[in-house]
Design a protein around this motif. Sequence first.
Motif, PDB file in Angstrom:
ATOM      1  N   VAL A  59      -0.127  -8.391   4.907  1.00 56.74           N
ATOM      2  CA  VAL A  59      -0.362  -7.009   4.478  1.00 56.74           C
ATOM      3  C   VAL A  59      -1.833  -6.812   4.144  1.00 56.74           C
ATOM      4  O   VAL A  59      -2.471  -5.835   4.581  1.00 56.74           O
ATOM      5  N   LEU A  60      -2.416  -7.749   3.373  1.00 55.40           N
ATOM      6  CA  LEU A  60      -3.823  -7.636   3.004  1.00 55.40           C
ATOM      7  C   LEU A  60      -4.712  -7.712   4.234  1.00 55.40           C
ATOM      8  O   LEU A  60      -5.704  -6.971   4.345  1.00 55.40           O
ATOM      9  N   GLY A  62      -3.945  -6.698   7.209  1.00 56.45           N
ATOM     10  CA  GLY A  62      -3.832  -5.403   7.865  1.00 56.45           C
ATOM     11  C   GLY A  62      -4.606  -4.318   7.146  1.00 56.45           C
ATOM     12  O   GLY A  62      -5.304  -3.515   7.782  1.00 56.45           O
ATOM     13  N   VAL A  63      -4.519  -4.300   5.823  1.00 60.58           N
ATOM     14  CA  VAL A  63      -5.236  -3.293   5.035  1.00 60.58           C
ATOM     15  C   VAL A  63      -6.742  -3.443   5.236  1.00 60.58           C
ATOM     16  O   VAL A  63      -7.463  -2.457   5.437  1.00 60.58           O
ATOM     17  N   LEU A  64      -7.227  -4.684   5.194  1.00 58.07           N
ATOM     18  CA  LEU A  64      -8.657  -4.922   5.388  1.00 58.07           C
ATOM     19  C   LEU A  64      -9.102  -4.520   6.792  1.00 58.07           C
ATOM     20  O   LEU A  64     -10.168  -3.913   6.972  1.00 58.07           O
ATOM     21  N   VAL A  66      -7.708  -2.301   8.891  1.00 58.26           N
ATOM     22  CA  VAL A  66      -7.692  -0.841   9.042  1.00 58.26           C
ATOM     23  C   VAL A  66      -8.829  -0.215   8.232  1.00 58.26           C
ATOM     24  O   VAL A  66      -9.492   0.724   8.703  1.00 58.26           O
ATOM     25  N   ALA A  67      -9.090  -0.741   7.029  1.00 57.90           N
ATOM     26  CA  ALA A  67     -10.192  -0.223   6.206  1.00 57.90           C
ATOM     27  C   ALA A  67     -11.525  -0.385   6.930  1.00 57.90           C
ATOM     28  O   ALA A  67     -12.368   0.526   6.935  1.00 57.90           O
ATOM     29  N   LEU A 279      -3.931  -0.044  13.359  1.00 59.65           N
ATOM     30  CA  LEU A 279      -2.679   0.253  12.661  1.00 59.65           C
ATOM     31  C   LEU A 279      -1.487  -0.262  13.464  1.00 59.65           C
ATOM     32  O   LEU A 279      -0.543  -0.839  12.895  1.00 59.65           O
ATOM     33  N   THR A 282      -1.468  -4.122  13.201  1.00 64.07           N
ATOM     34  CA  THR A 282      -1.081  -4.490  11.836  1.00 64.07           C
ATOM     35  C   THR A 282       0.433  -4.381  11.664  1.00 64.07           C
ATOM     36  O   THR A 282       1.076  -5.270  11.082  1.00 64.07           O
ATOM     37  N   THR A 283       1.005  -3.311  12.168  1.00 59.23           N
ATOM     38  CA  THR A 283       2.456  -3.109  12.084  1.00 59.23           C
ATOM     39  C   THR A 283       3.202  -4.191  12.850  1.00 59.23           C
ATOM     40  O   THR A 283       4.186  -4.772  12.355  1.00 59.23           O
ATOM     41  N   VAL A 446     -12.979   3.159   0.101  1.00 59.24           N
ATOM     42  CA  VAL A 446     -12.390   2.298   1.138  1.00 59.24           C
ATOM     43  C   VAL A 446     -13.400   1.268   1.657  1.00 59.24           C
ATOM     44  O   VAL A 446     -13.098   0.067   1.686  1.00 59.24           O
ATOM     45  N   TYR A 450     -13.339  -2.923   1.065  1.00 62.44           N
ATOM     46  CA  TYR A 450     -13.440  -3.939   2.122  1.00 62.44           C
ATOM     47  C   TYR A 450     -14.533  -4.947   1.786  1.00 62.44           C
ATOM     48  O   TYR A 450     -14.329  -6.163   1.900  1.00 62.44           O
TER      49      TYR A 450
END
Length: 493
Positions: A59-60, A62-64, A66-67, A279, A282-283, A446, A450
Amino acid sequence: MAQPTATTPETAEHFNRSLSLLDSTLIVSGSMIGSGIFIVTSGMARNLGSSGWLLLLWVLTGVLTVAAALSYGELAGMMPKAGGQYVYIRRAFNPLLGFVYGWTVFTVIQTGTIAAVAVAFTKFTAVFFPALNPENTWFSLGPVKFSLGKFFAIGSLVFLTWLNSQGVQSGKWVQNIFTSAKIIALFGLILLGIGFGISNGTLTANFQDVWSASKTTVDAATNTVSVVPLAGLALLLAFGSSMIGALFSADAWNNVTFIAGEIKNPRRNIPLSLFFGTLLVTTIYLLANIGYLAVLPLKGVPGATDVFGRGMQFAEFDRIGTAAASVAFGDGAVAIMAILIMISTFGCNNGLILAGARLYYAMANDGLFLKGASHLNKNAVPGAALWLQCAWASALCLSGTYGDLLDYCTFTSLVFYIITIAGLFRLRATEPNAERPYRAFGYPIVPAFYIVATTSICLLLLINEATRFNTGMGLLIAALGVPVYYWTKRREA
């Protein structure tokens, strides 16, 4: 950026803007999905021993990712030129730092990844053609081993380079077909895996005691297994070192910025493709790991005779994707996964080859790369840059050094992402009135998130004894670009 001032039947004057938003998005996602997602989770399961920490890691990641993509969107809108990240760093800071980035991309990051993906493609092709197995060495010259498998890997690079030298449309269709195929196949396998796990209870079992972390190691000499509980700093170090595999698997999303000169309406389509592509991947990655947890026990025993006994931790050769598929497809799993990974790696390398050459073309136009790479061929693509990239990637394939080099420069790649996003803040301060068709989402929170999070990961890698050597070597390779830059400038003077 300077363009060739004259054309002949063998050259073109400028790029053709023919790539749509869909094409660009598939380049982002296709370049990201290689073989990593089918392998790296096994090592993470050994390092963390917890389904909760494992999923949090993805999850982290993916968040990083996308950010970072959202932050790059503003830079892409400001500078819709071939070369992408190199151009951003050069403008935000100085030509030296831009060159050091380009140097590292050419010597290791892009070409090393291309070599590694070509070898992965060959290994899975060997499932059907055993003569391609790396063990089948013809002869050796010192440390260099010659085998049919290596020449097959190089042959795949030559073919894809030739295909992309015929024009961006050729590379686009390969990318679209292979990326679409692997995304559809991955979603199919994920749905089957999760459905299977819901019915047999494996998913529920893996989510008991979800945050109890531990590191599992095997003593090769005695074949004994030791399990050490993790907490505090030890857990942070294990989490940070494990995240390298996830970040590497999610890398190469920035390649679409290299080909800005061939994207329609780049000020709009590059930011959107970065967001949609990252995205989507990441999904897929998060769902794939839930699928693994649904099919296989997280913990296992290295000497077990079946995939359930070995679990996620000790999947054979770390091929967790194949182990998970074998539960659903039985004996046919090896062939099914081999075909999927062949499709995945072939499409991934097409995107990497297509994009990388545009960066060297931009550097050559600035007088910082071999002069021949500054020209477009008759098909309006940087043919010389494509073949130079192919030659060096092939040499890395043959030498077998790409794996070590990539280990060294994964850390350096993260550092350049941090530098580039820091450039976003710098350009806001130094060029407040510059045209910005797209403004970074969530600025400044955001991009600052990052920078802080990724810097923390880099610090963990620096203080972790297990990763300290690789990070140091990565910084050394990047630093070697400094004297090369001054030598290049002196030669041009």
